[in-house]
Scaffold this active site. Structure first.
Site, PDB file in Angstrom:
ATOM      1  N   GLU A 482       0.725  -1.410  -0.074  1.00  0.00           N
ATOM      2  CA  GLU A 482       0.042   0.082  -0.003  1.00  0.00           C
ATOM      3  C   GLU A 482       0.775   1.349   0.080  1.00  0.00           C
ATOM      4  O   GLU A 482       0.304   2.290   0.511  1.00  0.00           O
ATOM      5  CB  GLU A 482      -0.975   0.143   1.288  1.00  0.00           C
ATOM      6  CG  GLU A 482      -1.796  -1.169   1.210  1.00  0.00           C
ATOM      7  CD  GLU A 482      -2.928  -1.157   2.101  1.00  0.00           C
ATOM      8  OE1 GLU A 482      -2.701  -0.666   3.097  1.00  0.00           O
ATOM      9  OE2 GLU A 482      -3.826  -1.865   2.256  1.00  0.00           O
ATOM     10  N   GLU A 548      -6.563  -6.804  -2.039  1.00  0.00           N
ATOM     11  CA  GLU A 548      -7.276  -7.023  -0.786  1.00  0.00           C
ATOM     12  C   GLU A 548      -8.665  -6.754  -0.542  1.00  0.00           C
ATOM     13  O   GLU A 548      -9.013  -6.001  -0.541  1.00  0.00           O
ATOM     14  CB  GLU A 548      -6.661  -6.281   0.463  1.00  0.00           C
ATOM     15  CG  GLU A 548      -5.238  -6.224   0.742  1.00  0.00           C
ATOM     16  CD  GLU A 548      -4.452  -5.673   1.829  1.00  0.00           C
ATOM     17  OE1 GLU A 548      -5.330  -5.084   2.501  1.00  0.00           O
ATOM     18  OE2 GLU A 548      -3.395  -5.486   2.012  1.00  0.00           O
TER      19      GLU A 548
END
Length: 879
Positions: A482, A548
């Site tokens: 991320e 995710e």
């Protein structure tokens, strides 16, 4: 000759890859340890074999300080209840509390001309190494992700009695475990894993996994040491997974270290598929030289494919350096999967799609942390966990960036079972400054430059790339979780290091990057992470390649009993006002609320009933997740990666099997919803659809659509011959009006089947549908269905179980099979089921294959228990 090849492959699969023709062995027993607070002598003294270790304790190596303390019963099991709170945290105690000496006595006398090497595959975090009264490391040994090799030939004693002593220091800083993601974030100042300071799915690891956490080996070579071989396979064109293949190309290189002060000449040679490739070399004194061997053309190759698309063929390869006298100076043994990874941009989805051997593969992926949060890794556990992922019909595992570069044994299992791997490097948006975070000690600008030592990061990356680059399963490198890595790490890593050391795989700058998936909806490009309405998986468009997305994962009552004290086995109570009641131990183990999803089955009467109903939710959630994404394959999506499929400790969220390797219904919901050829029901438009995630064209399939009411009465809605091409999804039949009438009062069971021309099911899918009020009133009143069960041993470690539901019964719903000890009735683990949580219509039967590892200490039985099936234990018939 073919038999000999198969025999060689079998032998290689059973031999640990550190074995080199009996020239290498592991130092994994007989270690002793002592905390630095009780050991005032220096390493020069401790490493002398006559120095007394009588007051030292047995140590676990590979292992950590905490695993050693646990083995010596100095701390309680931190994974049980709230025991972790009883263990002092390093942030409070100071680093000396978990700074330990480790010592090992071993026998070794080098022969004439032999070089002896001491190899470490991982130490956390810094150390000094001593042998026989001398310091081995001349420079600081720092960094969790860094192998180190030392030539110890001159340090060995002539009598063969040697002592190795290693002092291991924890990371610095250790991080404040203040409840944030990665605690206060400062653990990320080290080149190490970050979750050890705590995360939203785990409590802090008290010693931050300080220790000699990976293998220590002694290796013996000749004058020339062959290391870090590199194998690249090139598979041009678009291939099918069956039939004869056009040629493929194999390119091999290796590093040759001349340890002597004189020039060495000889031959580098490797053998693959009976073909021998050689190259004569001359090596300058005291140098390491990279040697590229001539390319090998492999005619009619057997290719390696991801799970569900073809076989995972692996070729044994032996690569050697032969000295001038033709003696083998050193060698390496590998298993090589011949395949090529490509990527391309899908302009429809606006995301990347992955190709293997020229064929696009729809990614059904899993996010993975580590096998064990305290780094207790074994090949057996890796094998079981990766097999579970194969059995879920997944084809990719992503290694999350707050953890490790995974171990070779992990990759060996992925090669074996066909799981592609996306390997993150070591960084996360949480610790490394993507967001404003009041839990973090330092501001975003400071955190954005973590870790402190960028040079160490790059050195470690170089080493880890060399360690795992030969595995066929490794498909994608990812810069960080991320967030991108700091620019002076990212640029050389992407543009020079990976290009030079690999150059064959897709590199993503970070896990939810627009380069992977254009996140046109904004936000972080991932999630959500909890229960969603079933229809949302089908109708809500999310990121085109979602890195995710996931849901819940509480195990059944048997699983909960393993780590929750009896007094805390209290079912969560859902309150519509948002003030739900959750036991403190459940909360400590990171429970995610099932909220209102249990109540439609009837309010839970106790924790056992709650866990039973949670399995229905688990199954439905993960089946719907993969069906919903698959229904928009190549249109909205090129893939999705579930957050997450396993827990490295006893957490109560995001897991398809528990820490003890006991599967729950999540696994089999995924197994069903992810099957390569799959018939499914879209709850949004009431369309029956078929998805084909194979390269095969399916013709002459009979599609059968039936409904069973709560008494077992069958209604056939339609049956029709159908077909579907490769890697496609197709809508076929709308059934909304018929279903609405049949489910109105009590709900019903919807049975979908694809039958071959022999009337055998090739895909089967049963849904339980609510009544018009959205409750499962019929299930709450479902009559008992006495099923007949037979179990017989069909081979060593294989049991065939047949369940028959006699005509006149209702559906025998949601049956869990378990292999148990005949005396104690406790489950045997790990065990693999061809399917589970199965439902059987009246007048039908199902067969399940159970596979396990037989032992001399357990006599197994099979247990069966269902929603409306009373638990029974079945002895196993032995022919």
């Amino acid at each position: 000759m073919k038999f000999l090849n198969y025999l060689l492959i079998a032998l290689l699969l059973t031999i640990p890859f550190w074995t080199k023709a009996q020239r290498q062995y592991e130092l994994n027993t007989g270690w002793q340890c002592s905390p630095i607070t009780k050991t005032k002598d220096a390493g020069l003294a401790i490493s002398v074999p006559t120095y007394s270790l009588s007051s030292w304790l047995p140590a676990v190596v590979p292992g950590t300080v905490l695993t050693t303390m646990l083995a010596n019963k100095q701390v309680p099991d931190p994974f049980y209840g709230m025991n972790n709170n009883k263990i002092p945290d390093i942030y409070t105690t100071g680093r000396d509390y978990y700074t330990y000496w480790f010592a090992k006595d071993f026998q070794e006398v080098p022969k004439a001309g032999e070089q002896v090497w001491l190899n470490f595959r991982g130490i956390n975090y810094s150390c000094d190494v001593f042998l026989n009264g001398q310091q081995v490391n001349k420079r600081p040994f720092v960094g969790m992700f860094l192998r180190q090799s030392f030539n110890i030939t001159s340090l060995l004693r002539k009598d063969g009695k040697n002592r190795l002593a290693v002092i291991v220091h924890p990371p610095d800083p250790v991080g404040n475990p203040n409840g944030g993601q990665g605690g206060d974030g400062t653990i990320a100042k080290n080149v190490a894993h970050q979750y050890v300071a705590g995360w939203d799915w785990i409590q802090p690891i008290r010693d931050r996994n300080t220790g000699i956490w990976d293998k220590v080996t002694i290796e013996k070579t000749g004058t020339v040491n062959l290391k870090n071989p590199h194998v690249v396979t090139i598979v041009p064109g678009k291939r099918l997974s069956d039939g004869l293949q056009q040629p493929a190309t194999v390119r091999v290189s290796a590093e040759l270290e001349n340890t002597s002060a004189t020039r060495q000449t000889g031959v580098v040679r490797y053998t693959l598929n009976g073909q021998i490739v050689t190259k004569a070399v001359s090596l300058a004194p005291n140098t390491t030289t990279i040697v590229d061997l001539p390319a090998l053309t492999l005619a009619k190759p057997k290719l390696w494919w991801p799970a569900g698309y073809g076989e995972q063929h692996l070729y044994p390869m032996n690569i050697q350096f032969l000295a001038g006298d033709k003696a083998v100076s050193d060698e390496e043994n590998l298993l090589v999967g011949v395949r090529e990874i490509q990527t391309e941009w899908n302009s429809t989805t606006r995301s990347r799609q992955i190709l293997v051997n020229g064929q696009k593969v729809f990614i059904k992926g899993a996010n993975w942390i580590v096998s064990d949060a305290m780094l207790r890794f074994t090949p057996e556990r890796y094998n079981a966990e990766i097999r579970f992922h194969r059995d879920m019909n997944l084809n990719l595992i992503r290694i999350w960036g707050g953890a490790l570069s995974e171990r070779p044994e992990f990759y060996q299992a992925c090669d074996k079972y066909g799981l592609l791997v996306m390997q993150d490097f070591w960084g996360s948006g949480d610790c490394n400054g993507r967001w404003v975070d009041p839990m973090k000690k330092e501001d975003q600008w400071t955190r954005r430059n973590y870790p402190d030592d960028h040079g160490l990061f790059l050195t470690s990356a170089i080493d880890q790339i060399k360690m795992i680059r030969n595995y066929a399963s490794l498909a994608i490198w990812c810069g960080g979780n991320e967030i991108t890595l700091p620019q002076d790490i990212m640029t050389p890593l992407r543009d020079s290091i990976l290009t030079k050391l690999d150059g064959t795989r897709w590199f993503i700058d970070y896990s939810n990057s627009d380069e992977m998936s254009f996140n046109f909806l904004g936000g972080n490009g991932d999630g959500p992470y909890g229960i969603q309405p079933i229809s949302q998986f089908w109708s809500h468009r999310t990121w085109p390649f979602n890195s995710e997305v996931g849901s819940v994962g509480v195990g059944d009552y048997t699983s909960l009993e393993r780590f929750i004290p009896r007094e805390n086995l209290v079912a969560p109570i859902y309150a519509k006002n948002g003030k739900s009641q959750v036991d403190s131990v459940w909360d400590y183990h990171k429970y995610i609320g099932y909220d209102a999803s249990i109540d439609p089955y009837g309010k839970a009467t106790d924790v056992r009933d709650f866990a039973r109903k949670a399995q229905l939710v688990n199954y439905d959630q993960y089946r719907a997740l993969m069906e919903g994404f698959s229904s928009h394959m190549w249109d909205w999506y090129t893939g999705t990666i579930i957050w997450k499929t396993q827990n490295p400790w006893t957490a109560l969220r995001g897991q398809m099997y528990d820490y003890y390797l006991d599967p729950n219904a999540c696994l089999y919901g995924l197994h069903n919803g992810s099957e390569p050829l799959h018939i499914m029901y879209n709850p949004v438009d009431s369309m029956v659809m078929v998805v084909n995630n194979t390269f095969r064209y399916y013709r002459d399939m009979m599609m059968v659509i039936k409904v069973y009411d709560m008494a077992g009465k069958e209604t056939t809605l339609t049956q029709v011959f159908s077909e579907i091409g490769s890697t496609l999804v197709r809508p076929y039949v709308p059934i909304g009006r018929s279903l609405q009438a049949l489910t109105k009062d009590k709900g019903a069971f919807l049975m979908l089947q694809l039958l071959d021309l022999n009337k055998k099911p090739i895909s089967e899918n049963m849904y339980w549908l609510p009544d018009e009020k959205g409750t499962y009133s019929g299930l709450q009143q479902l009559a008992k269905a006495p099923v007949q069960v037979k179990a017989r041993l069909v081979a060593s470690g294989k049991i065939d179980v047949t369940l028959t539901n006699p005509a006149g019964n209702p559906v025998a719903f949601f049956n869990r099979l378990s292999l148990v000890d005949a005396t104690t009735k406790t489950r045997l683990l790990p065990v693999f089921y061809s399917d589970n949580y199965i439902s059987i219509p009246p007048g039908q039967q199902k067969s399940i294959l159970i596979e396990f590892t037989p032992t001399t200490t357990n006599t197994p039985m099979v247990s069966v228990e269902g929603w409306n099936v009373t638990e029974q234990y079945i002895p196993i018939a032995i022919p």
